[in-house]
Design a protein around this motif. Structure first.
Motif, short mmCIF file in Angstrom:
data_model
loop_
_atom_site.label_atom_id
_atom_site.label_comp_id
_atom_site.label_asym_id
_atom_site.label_seq_id
_atom_site.Cartn_x
_atom_site.Cartn_y
_atom_site.Cartn_z
N PRO A 112 0.81 -1.23 0.00
CA PRO A 112 0.00 0.00 0.00
C PRO A 112 0.84 1.27 0.00
CG PRO A 112 -0.07 -1.08 2.15
CD PRO A 112 0.61 -2.03 1.22
N ARG A 147 -13.21 -0.90 0.57
CA ARG A 147 -12.29 -1.82 1.23
C ARG A 147 -13.00 -3.07 1.76
NH1 ARG A 147 -10.34 0.31 5.97
NH2 ARG A 147 -12.23 1.53 6.17
N HIS A 203 -6.55 -1.61 3.65
CA HIS A 203 -6.21 -0.90 2.42
C HIS A 203 -7.03 -1.48 1.26
CE1 HIS A 203 -2.80 0.94 4.51
NE2 HIS A 203 -2.49 -0.27 4.95
#
Length: 374
Positions: A112, A147, A203
């Protein structure tokens, strides 16, 4: 001392483990692609199914995936690590890439912290769309950061907490799962007796990878999972928390891109305008007197003066602007006075009114109407 140094060197050497070249997950031709059985008259390439068929046959048409990705065993270096490619191999996520270290895409879990070149594409370099599909499948939308995954067709064999633990154990391999205040301390929600679960990652890039890695896979009971994007949570508390999280992410991204010298300069200018004093760390310093009291600021002094005037019985009222007299406004009169002063300073002669010029009479020289003259 020497033995301690040797132990430290051994520990450091074991921690700095180098990545090995990526292995070939399958051999060429080992995975046989099965054709979707025809259940309708027209094949919809957008939904990847036959249109016009019986909807009850959708479950029977699902075939369990022939391969599955194992992050610890399959991750490794590829050509993408030398060419600078940021995107991940889609077939690696599905566990069926036959190229291994020769692949042009990465064979590892997306990081990420690595910024992708194009925000309108997912981690597999596939273009996102403005809206989600009706069945919440596909790549996803670039208008919303999602997410959370919807996991359907789960076979429940115990209580809700036991099923949550099974789901978390299978999905945590593909990224860090968000933590919350639930009994399991993880954002894994199971709708008991409905065979549905929701998994929220920390993430979005990990949710994209897990969606492809767990599609048509099974947990512990040989079921065939239906993994799709989850719709927006209607809970207002969740909406406020998600909005606050996005704002904090935006602020952190802006701070990371801004030059710290510019930030310090803006802070110093603002402190200079407010009359504050900054220390070496850029924090405001409050001066203290000999008695230990803080120095009065401008607002404190203003409030003190106002209170003294109220005690004396004299309260300064705000002066009203003078009202205009006549046809000309106050601003116009002030402007005329200003120009008159400039003319006097420059020594200009005052303008005298011109004498009226005699004009020749016109007409028959008759007297005005209503006059006594003949």
């Amino acid at each position: 001392m020497a033995s301690n140094g040797a132990e430290t060197a051994i520990v450091t050497k074991s921690k700095s483990k180098k990545l090995k070249p990526a292995r070939k997950q399958v051999k060429a031709g080992e995975v046989v692609k099965t054709e979707t059985p025809q259940t309708g008259k027209e094949y919809n390439i957008w939904y990847n199914k036959w249109a016009g068929g019986d909807r009850e046959d959708n479950y029977s048409n699902k075939v369990k995936s022939q391969s599955r990705c194992n992050i610890k065993r399959d991750s490794g270096l590829t050509r993408a690590n030398t060419t600078g490619m940021k995107y991940t191999c889609l077939f690696f996520a599905r566990g069926c890439c036959p190229y291994g270290w020769e692949c042009e895409y990465r064979h590892m879990l997306p990081d990420p912290n690595d910024t992708l070149p194009d925000s309108s594409k997912d981690c597999f370099a596939r273009d996102k769309f403005a809206d989600y599909r009706d069945d919440m499948g596909g790549v996803g939308s670039f208008n919303r950061q999602n997410r959370t995954l919807y996991v359907g067709r789960i076979k429940e064999t115990g209580t809700g907490l036991e099923t949550e633990e099974v789901v978390r154990r299978h999905f945590k391999e593909f990224g860090e799962i968000e933590r919350d205040d639930s009994p399991s301390t993880h954002a894994v929600k199971v709708l008991q007796y409905r065979s549905v679960a929701f998994v929220t990652y920390k993430h979005e890039i990990h949710a994209q990878f897990a969606k492809e890695a767990m599609a048509c896979q099974s947990l512990d009971n040989d079921e065939i999972l239906n993994v799709r994007w989850a719709t927006e949570d209607p809970n207002p508390v969740s909406k406020v928390a998600e909005k606050r999280r996005l704002e904090e992410m935006g602020q952190e991204a802006i701070k990371a891109r801004m030059d710290p010298r510019i930030v310090d300069a803006m802070r110093a200018v603002r402190a200079l305008e407010d009359g504050d004093i900054l220390d070496d760390n850029g924090q405001i310093v409050q001066e203290q007197t000999n008695d230990g009291d803080d120095v009065e600021g401008p607002d404190t002094k203003r409030r003190k003066v106002d209170s003294e005037e109220e005690e004396d019985g004299v309260l300064s009222l705000p002066q009203e602007p003078p009202q205009p007299v006549g046809l000309l406004s106050v601003d116009t009169l002030e402007g005329l006075k200003y120009f008159a002063q400039i003319r006097q300073q420059n020594g200009a002669m005052p303008v005298r009114p011109r004498a009226g010029l005699s004009t020749a009479p016109t007409g028959l020289n008759l007297a005005d109407y209503g006059s006594d003259d003949e």
